[in-house]
Design a protein around this motif. Structure first.
Motif, mmCIF file in Angstrom:
data_model
loop_
_atom_site.group_PDB
_atom_site.id
_atom_site.type_symbol
_atom_site.label_atom_id
_atom_site.label_comp_id
_atom_site.label_asym_id
_atom_site.label_seq_id
_atom_site.Cartn_x
_atom_site.Cartn_y
_atom_site.Cartn_z
ATOM 1 N N TRP A 121 0.406 5.591 0.288
ATOM 2 C CA TRP A 121 -0.534 6.691 0.471
ATOM 3 C C TRP A 121 0.207 7.979 0.775
ATOM 4 N N HIS A 122 -0.484 9.089 0.549
ATOM 5 C CA HIS A 122 0.075 10.425 0.742
ATOM 6 C C HIS A 122 -0.781 11.170 1.760
ATOM 7 N N GLN A 123 -0.112 11.852 2.673
ATOM 8 C CA GLN A 123 -0.810 12.657 3.672
ATOM 9 C C GLN A 123 0.072 13.830 4.043
ATOM 10 N N SER A 178 0.850 -1.195 0.000
ATOM 11 C CA SER A 178 0.000 0.000 0.000
ATOM 12 C C SER A 178 0.881 1.239 0.000
ATOM 13 N N THR A 206 4.857 10.908 1.826
ATOM 14 C CA THR A 206 4.521 9.608 1.267
ATOM 15 C C THR A 206 4.801 8.516 2.290
ATOM 16 N N TYR A 207 3.871 7.591 2.415
ATOM 17 C CA TYR A 207 3.995 6.470 3.341
ATOM 18 C C TYR A 207 3.797 5.170 2.570
ATOM 19 N N GLN A 208 4.461 4.114 3.027
ATOM 20 C CA GLN A 208 4.326 2.823 2.374
ATOM 21 C C GLN A 208 4.218 1.715 3.416
#
Length: 66
Positions: free
Chosen positions: A18-20, A16, A24-26
């Motif tokens: 996602w961006h917040q 997965s 960016t996170y994985q």
């Protein structure tokens, strides 16, 4: 390789991204499933914003305790 010894299992991988707040996170995980037993191992790695963590679950026993 579990506490009950080596078990033949099928690996399923999930990734997965996602961006917040412009970061960016994985997250990636792998679960191993054995016939007539179910989930025997799970490993997850989460990374983002210069930090991360890891979680590993391993089967300890094949029998239910009541």
């Amino acid at each position: 390789d579990t506490d009950t010894g080596r078990i033949s299992a099928v690996a399923v991988e999930t990734v997965s991204l996602w961006h917040q707040n412009n970061k960016t996170y994985q997250s990636s995980s792998t679960s191993w499933w054995a016939p007539k037993i179910g989930l025997v191992r799970f490993a997850q790695v989460v990374n983002g914003n210069g930090t991360g963590g890891q979680q590993i679950l391993r089967l300890k026993t094949k029998s239910l305790k009541g």
